[in-house]
Design a protein around this motif. Structure first.
Motif, mmCIF file in Angstrom:
data_model
loop_
_atom_site.group_PDB
_atom_site.id
_atom_site.type_symbol
_atom_site.label_atom_id
_atom_site.label_comp_id
_atom_site.label_asym_id
_atom_site.label_seq_id
_atom_site.Cartn_x
_atom_site.Cartn_y
_atom_site.Cartn_z
ATOM 1 N N LEU A 45 3.586 1.801 -1.624
ATOM 2 C CA LEU A 45 4.054 1.990 -2.850
ATOM 3 C C LEU A 45 2.579 2.563 -3.944
ATOM 4 O O LEU A 45 2.804 3.240 -4.825
ATOM 5 C CB LEU A 45 4.513 0.788 -3.557
ATOM 6 C CG LEU A 45 5.708 0.244 -2.856
ATOM 7 C CD1 LEU A 45 6.392 -0.784 -3.647
ATOM 8 C CD2 LEU A 45 6.738 1.454 -2.838
ATOM 9 N N THR A 46 1.633 1.782 -3.638
ATOM 10 C CA THR A 46 0.557 1.824 -4.433
ATOM 11 C C THR A 46 -0.587 3.179 -3.971
ATOM 12 O O THR A 46 -0.817 3.614 -4.812
ATOM 13 C CB THR A 46 -0.372 0.556 -4.473
ATOM 14 O OG1 THR A 46 -1.001 0.321 -3.130
ATOM 15 C CG2 THR A 46 0.055 -0.426 -5.184
ATOM 16 N N SER A 47 -0.051 3.688 -3.019
ATOM 17 C CA SER A 47 -0.758 5.089 -2.424
ATOM 18 C C SER A 47 -0.046 6.092 -2.898
ATOM 19 O O SER A 47 -0.357 7.180 -2.591
ATOM 20 C CB SER A 47 -1.162 5.033 -0.899
ATOM 21 O OG SER A 47 -0.258 4.998 -0.143
ATOM 22 N N SER A 48 1.232 5.902 -3.198
ATOM 23 C CA SER A 48 2.313 7.082 -3.519
ATOM 24 C C SER A 48 2.265 7.256 -4.963
ATOM 25 O O SER A 48 1.881 6.437 -6.026
ATOM 26 C CB SER A 48 3.522 6.506 -3.163
ATOM 27 O OG SER A 48 4.031 6.396 -1.934
ATOM 28 N N VAL A 70 0.648 -1.070 0.118
ATOM 29 C CA VAL A 70 0.013 0.056 -0.039
ATOM 30 C C VAL A 70 1.023 1.313 -0.110
ATOM 31 O O VAL A 70 0.421 2.307 -0.602
ATOM 32 C CB VAL A 70 -0.843 -0.051 1.131
ATOM 33 C CG1 VAL A 70 -1.829 1.050 1.234
ATOM 34 C CG2 VAL A 70 -1.704 -1.186 1.116
ATOM 35 N N LYS A 96 3.960 5.156 -10.545
ATOM 36 C CA LYS A 96 3.181 4.318 -11.617
ATOM 37 C C LYS A 96 3.473 2.681 -11.166
ATOM 38 O O LYS A 96 4.746 2.421 -10.707
ATOM 39 C CB LYS A 96 3.551 4.631 -12.952
ATOM 40 C CG LYS A 96 3.079 5.974 -13.295
ATOM 41 C CD LYS A 96 3.607 6.284 -14.697
ATOM 42 C CE LYS A 96 2.996 7.676 -15.189
ATOM 43 N NZ LYS A 96 3.695 8.323 -16.175
ATOM 44 N N ARG A 110 -5.546 -5.452 -10.225
ATOM 45 C CA ARG A 110 -5.790 -5.538 -8.802
ATOM 46 C C ARG A 110 -6.337 -4.251 -8.341
ATOM 47 O O ARG A 110 -7.063 -4.141 -7.244
ATOM 48 C CB ARG A 110 -4.537 -5.894 -8.023
ATOM 49 C CG ARG A 110 -4.175 -7.275 -8.341
ATOM 50 C CD ARG A 110 -3.170 -7.821 -7.444
ATOM 51 N NE ARG A 110 -2.898 -9.383 -7.610
ATOM 52 C CZ ARG A 110 -3.456 -10.263 -7.172
ATOM 53 N NH1 ARG A 110 -4.448 -10.099 -6.306
ATOM 54 N NH2 ARG A 110 -2.902 -11.407 -7.384
ATOM 55 N N ARG A 111 -6.293 -3.166 -8.963
ATOM 56 C CA ARG A 111 -6.829 -1.901 -8.342
ATOM 57 C C ARG A 111 -8.286 -1.820 -8.658
ATOM 58 O O ARG A 111 -9.084 -1.291 -8.086
ATOM 59 C CB ARG A 111 -6.123 -0.651 -8.974
ATOM 60 C CG ARG A 111 -4.853 -0.290 -8.559
ATOM 61 C CD ARG A 111 -4.168 0.733 -9.122
ATOM 62 N NE ARG A 111 -2.848 1.128 -8.854
ATOM 63 C CZ ARG A 111 -2.288 1.551 -7.772
ATOM 64 N NH1 ARG A 111 -3.217 2.231 -6.990
ATOM 65 N NH2 ARG A 111 -1.107 1.702 -7.883
ATOM 66 N N TRP A 112 -8.693 -2.631 -9.634
ATOM 67 C CA TRP A 112 -9.970 -2.604 -10.147
ATOM 68 C C TRP A 112 -10.820 -3.929 -9.350
ATOM 69 O O TRP A 112 -12.161 -4.185 -9.608
ATOM 70 C CB TRP A 112 -10.332 -3.052 -11.605
ATOM 71 C CG TRP A 112 -9.818 -1.650 -12.717
ATOM 72 C CD1 TRP A 112 -8.618 -1.659 -13.074
ATOM 73 C CD2 TRP A 112 -10.602 -0.628 -12.726
ATOM 74 N NE1 TRP A 112 -8.716 -0.483 -13.630
ATOM 75 C CE2 TRP A 112 -9.716 0.273 -13.469
ATOM 76 C CE3 TRP A 112 -11.834 -0.234 -12.065
ATOM 77 C CZ2 TRP A 112 -10.543 1.553 -13.864
ATOM 78 C CZ3 TRP A 112 -12.317 0.953 -12.540
ATOM 79 C CH2 TRP A 112 -11.611 1.919 -13.470
ATOM 80 N N ARG A 113 -9.902 -4.727 -8.856
ATOM 81 C CA ARG A 113 -10.554 -6.037 -8.248
ATOM 82 C C ARG A 113 -11.764 -5.727 -7.454
ATOM 83 O O ARG A 113 -11.961 -4.951 -6.808
ATOM 84 C CB ARG A 113 -9.378 -6.622 -7.376
ATOM 85 C CG ARG A 113 -9.701 -7.864 -6.466
ATOM 86 C CD ARG A 113 -8.411 -8.053 -5.617
ATOM 87 N NE ARG A 113 -8.489 -6.979 -4.600
ATOM 88 C CZ ARG A 113 -8.721 -7.037 -3.432
ATOM 89 N NH1 ARG A 113 -9.474 -8.157 -3.016
ATOM 90 N NH2 ARG A 113 -8.390 -6.060 -2.888
#
Lengths: 241, 317
Positions: free
Chosen positions: A87-90, A85, A93, A238-241
């Motif tokens: 990394l994915t909330s920073s 999270v 890309k 996975r962001r659309w999961r």
């Protein structure tokens, strides 16, 4: 420093600060040394070039296995521990995350492969090897390692746990190795297709024998690109999961 | 002033399961908002969408004027996100970890040390700057989690259960940390601990089964529900509270009066009322000849609101 290099630097630090990296490196060097002593040097008298080719053959198998184990933690471990999270909330890309992680694994593997250089140097003590052969063999190992590492990165992006990641990646790499065996039991045009797909065999044997073909370099780079591209798509999905 | 968050018709499905459905709300700059709901109500999913970790199935989410579906990268620069489990690398020291987080969020390398020091100051983690995260207590880890969320000075801070697993002292410290962020950052804070929300936030968003069931200040919601207040009273009735209960039950506006606790001669009563009628209660008790020791706004108002809005749910902690 951009985000990709930041991630690479941090991941590389993790390998060097944890036992896992050293254990993988130690096992690879130990097993490679044993295989070198028993099969490459041992037995009947051989030409130095043959011994070197056998060294690259055994090291290539270990490189693929090590890549699977090095890469299994890249994404799956972060997903398991909840740190992904960060990394994915920073503002980073998904492509930068995947490439950063792949590069860290690849650089670590490259470092371990550099440590195997003492074995070719031992051949040089009692025989004669060409630097071209040595360079071609190591280039082959690096390309093969990069391809296996990229497949491993994809496996790690797909899996929820490190164990599953190792299983996924192991299955994919094994399937691509088996393609070379299928060449022997199939007719044209299928054997041509299997030979082209095989991660070892047709594409690695020339490097092992000191020859560099552009088609083999392109093949390995394509495996890297396709695997990493798919890994990025998996992360995005996975962001659309 | 345009709101910093504007959510319209937000819906998220996990396969067949609806995690959140048709959420609509907005949050103004500088507010501290409490996102209240029972476990599984859809809080974390909503916060992950606002934090650009997940994408919505349908609906519009605009943060600081930017649609998260169109430019999530730009939105991520404006937010700091602390998920329910702090994303910490145990092998790194606090300083190195915060520097990594700052650089990842685009803080120039020359400014990183100052930003890290600032974040450590705000979260009282300066003392553990050189400590490996693995060696920190749960309370410190939670603080470092908050520090990584604010190290790049985001406009919006999203904190999912920031006091989860903390002991009472650590909860108080965390509450003070969050209060200190008011004004400088807009804070969206989720919790299922009612007292924490009540004491920290300006406004509440109450979510239940993936839908916003009410929003506003605690007072506004209570007024709307005609659930005015709960009043807590201590009376000296020598262990016989019936007379006090009789007086209270006869008062207009009293919904229910019950004995909460008896200690020696002092009896604590809880009175649920439809409005704030503490003055009338005090007068009636004194006129009835009952010794009034203490009268206070009850602590149970938020519980009452929550129960009324989420009747099918168990009362959270």
């Amino acid at each position: 420093m951009n985000a990709t290099l930041l991630i690479t630097q941090r991941e590389l630090g993790t390998y060097l600060r944890s036992m896992t990296g050293y254990v993988i490196a130690a096992i690879l060097l130990l097993v490679d040394g044993l295989l070198f002593n028993i099969f490459a040097i041992g037995g009947d008298d051989k030409l130095s070039a043959t011994v070197l080719a056998q060294f690259f053959f055994y090291t290539s198998g270990l490189t693929m296995i090590a890549s699977v184990f090095i890469s299994m933690r890249l994404v799956a471990e972060e997903r398991q521990t909840g740190t992904l999270v960060l990394l994915t909330s920073s503002p980073v890309k998904d492509g930068q995350i995947v490439v950063g992680k792949f590069l860290s694994g690849f650089l670590f593997l490259a470092g371990v492969l550099v440590l195997t250089i003492f074995m070719p140097l031992l051949i040089r003590v009692n025989g004669k090897i060409s630097l071209g052969h040595l360079a071609a063999g190591y280039l082959g190992l690096l390309l093969l390692g990069a391809a296996a590492m990229a497949i491993g990165t994809l496996g790690s992006a797909l899996a929820r746990t490190q164990v599953l990641a190792a299983i996924f990646s192991g299955c994919m790499v094994t399937a691509m190795v088996l393609c070379w065996m299928l060449v022997r039991v199939t007719e044209r045009p299928f054997n041509d297709v299997f030979a082209s797909l095989a991660i070892h065999g047709k594409h690695f044997i020339p490097f092992q024998q000191g020859t560099i073909h552009l088609r083999d370099v392109v093949y390995y780079l394509m495996v890297v690109i396709v695997s990493l591209f798919t890994a990025v798509r998996v992360m995005e999905a996975r962001r659309w999961r | 002033m345009p709101p910093i968050i504007e959510v319209k018709g937000l819906t998220k499905y996990y396969g067949e399961h609806t995690a959140v459905q048709d959420l609509t709300f907005s949050i103004d700059k500088g507010e501290v908002i409490g996102f209240l709901g029972a476990n599984g109500a859809g809080k974390s999913t909503t916060l992950k969408i606002l934090g650009c970790v997940l994408l919505p199935t349908t609906g519009d989410v605009v943060v600081d004027g930017i649609d998260i579906a169109r430019d999530p990268h730009a939105v991520r620069r404006r937010i700091g996100f602390l998920p329910d489990q702090p994303p910490l690398y145990p092998e790194m020291t606090v300083g190195r970890f915060l520097t990594f987080a700052a650089r990842l969020r685009g803080v120039p390398s020359g400014d990183a040390a100052a930003r890290v020091a600032e974040a450590e100051e705000k979260t009282a983690t300066r003392a553990v700057h050189d400590e490996p995260i693995a060696s920190l207590s749960h309370g410190y880890r939670q603080r470092v989690g908050v520090a990584q969320a604010l190290v790049h000075r985001p406009k919006l801070l999203i904190l999912d259960e920031p006091t989860s697993g903390l002991d009472p002292r650590q909860i108080v410290e965390m509450r003070e940390t969050i209060r200190a962020l008011r004004g400088e950052h807009t804070v969206l804070l989720s919790s299922h601990i009612l007292s924490e929300i009540s004491q920290t936030c300006d406004r509440l968003l109450i979510i239940d089964q993936g839908q916003i069931v009410d929003q506003g200040s605690e007072e506004d919601i209570a007024r709307r529900l005609r659930n005015g207040a709960a009043v807590s009273i201590d009376v000296d009735v020598a262990g016989a509270p019936e007379s006090a209960l009789t007086v209270l039950s006869a008062l207009p506006g009293v919904v229910r009066a019950t004995v909460a606790k008896q200690t020696g001669g002092v009896t604590s009563l809880r009175v649920d009322t439809s409005a704030d009628i503490r003055a009338q209660i005090a007068r009636a008790l004194v006129m009835g000849g009952i010794d009034l020791m203490r009268i206070d706004r009850g602590t149970g108002r938020l519980e009452a609101i929550f129960l009324q809005l989420t009747e099918h749910k168990d009362l959270p902690q």
